[in-house]
Design an enzyme around this catalytic site. Structure first.
Site, PDB file in Angstrom:
ATOM      1  N   HIS A  28      44.742  22.865  33.882  1.00  0.00           N
ATOM      2  CA  HIS A  28      44.274  24.152  34.209  1.00  0.00           C
ATOM      3  C   HIS A  28      42.834  24.134  33.844  1.00  0.00           C
ATOM      4  O   HIS A  28      42.158  23.804  33.066  1.00  0.00           O
ATOM      5  CB  HIS A  28      44.929  25.244  33.044  1.00  0.00           C
ATOM      6  CG  HIS A  28      46.585  25.268  33.247  1.00  0.00           C
ATOM      7  ND1 HIS A  28      47.013  26.234  34.099  1.00  0.00           N
ATOM      8  CD2 HIS A  28      47.300  24.467  32.514  1.00  0.00           C
ATOM      9  CE1 HIS A  28      48.359  25.933  33.876  1.00  0.00           C
ATOM     10  NE2 HIS A  28      48.474  25.053  33.101  1.00  0.00           N
ATOM     11  N   PRO A  29      42.183  25.007  34.828  1.00  0.00           N
ATOM     12  CA  PRO A  29      40.499  25.378  34.705  1.00  0.00           C
ATOM     13  C   PRO A  29      40.481  26.217  33.428  1.00  0.00           C
ATOM     14  O   PRO A  29      41.182  27.023  33.034  1.00  0.00           O
ATOM     15  CB  PRO A  29      40.132  25.918  35.686  1.00  0.00           C
ATOM     16  CG  PRO A  29      41.399  26.728  36.446  1.00  0.00           C
ATOM     17  CD  PRO A  29      42.448  25.763  36.048  1.00  0.00           C
ATOM     18  N   ALA A  56      49.321  34.379  33.424  1.00  0.00           N
ATOM     19  CA  ALA A  56      48.294  35.283  34.086  1.00  0.00           C
ATOM     20  C   ALA A  56      48.705  36.340  35.029  1.00  0.00           C
ATOM     21  O   ALA A  56      48.003  37.244  35.186  1.00  0.00           O
ATOM     22  CB  ALA A  56      47.077  34.823  34.233  1.00  0.00           C
ATOM     23  N   PHE A  86      43.231  28.019  26.333  1.00  0.00           N
ATOM     24  CA  PHE A  86      44.095  29.324  26.187  1.00  0.00           C
ATOM     25  C   PHE A  86      44.837  29.169  27.311  1.00  0.00           C
ATOM     26  O   PHE A  86      44.323  29.307  28.578  1.00  0.00           O
ATOM     27  CB  PHE A  86      43.176  30.705  25.963  1.00  0.00           C
ATOM     28  CG  PHE A  86      44.065  31.706  26.032  1.00  0.00           C
ATOM     29  CD1 PHE A  86      45.069  31.988  24.944  1.00  0.00           C
ATOM     30  CD2 PHE A  86      43.889  32.501  27.009  1.00  0.00           C
ATOM     31  CE1 PHE A  86      45.828  33.177  24.905  1.00  0.00           C
ATOM     32  CE2 PHE A  86      44.893  33.812  26.960  1.00  0.00           C
ATOM     33  CZ  PHE A  86      45.633  34.054  25.911  1.00  0.00           C
TER      34      PHE A  86
END
Length: 173
Positions: free
Chosen positions: A70-71, A127, A123
């Protein structure tokens, strides 16, 4: 890329693994799920994915490998673009109606860095459909947790993301 379940079942082991790695970057999860084919329906695939993820998440290095896919959300300009672009979303999406406030985006960027500094991984949260304020609230609620709690929380969120990506891959969502 979108595949039918039949097409996915017919991929070579290497092609199936590579395809699954676009849904979750845990090589252990992808290898095991690709080996579990063929699946009779998408629900069977998702159930196998869940079961394998339950096993894989017991190994911290496998979890971190998945999280690394994940970015990091930490750049205010990137956050502005992400949340302002939701204004163009379909009218029924509540989050699209709310413009992300600069102060919220800056707090989210700082919170993400604080989280990374504290836990050693970014984190992770499902989303989809969440506004910047909702994301910030979730981040602030989780930041006081200990590392083991956050590994478990992030693993749960990762699985939600993975399930959605599998469904999209197979044209289900």
């Amino acid at each position: 890329m979108s595949l039918t379940l039949t097409q996915f079942n017919e991929l070579s082991q290497a092609e199936a693994q590579a395809t699954l790695l676009t849904c979750c970057t845990s090589s252990q999860w992808a290898q095991q799920l690709a080996s579990a084919r063929p699946f009779k329906n998408v629900e069977a695939l998702l159930n196998s994915s869940d079961a394998i993820w339950q096993q894989v998440q017991n190994n911290e290095s496998d979890l971190l490998e998945a999280f690394d896919g994940h970015p990091q959300i930490g750049n205010v300009a990137t956050l502005k673009q992400k949340y302002r672009n939701t204004q163009d979303s379909a009218a029924h999406e509540q989050s699209g109606a709310n413009e992300a406030d600069d102060a919220v985006l800056e707090a989210l960027a700082k919170g993400n860095q604080d989280y990374l500094d504290k836990f050693g991984f970014i984190f992770i949260v499902f989303a989809t459909g969440k506004s910047a304020q909702q994301m910030l609230d979730l981040l602030q609620a989780r930041l006081p947790n200990d590392r083991n709690t956050e590994l478990a929380n992030a693993a749960t969120e990762q699985n939600k993301i993975t399930r959605l990506r599998i469904q999209k891959l197979l044209g289900q969502k």
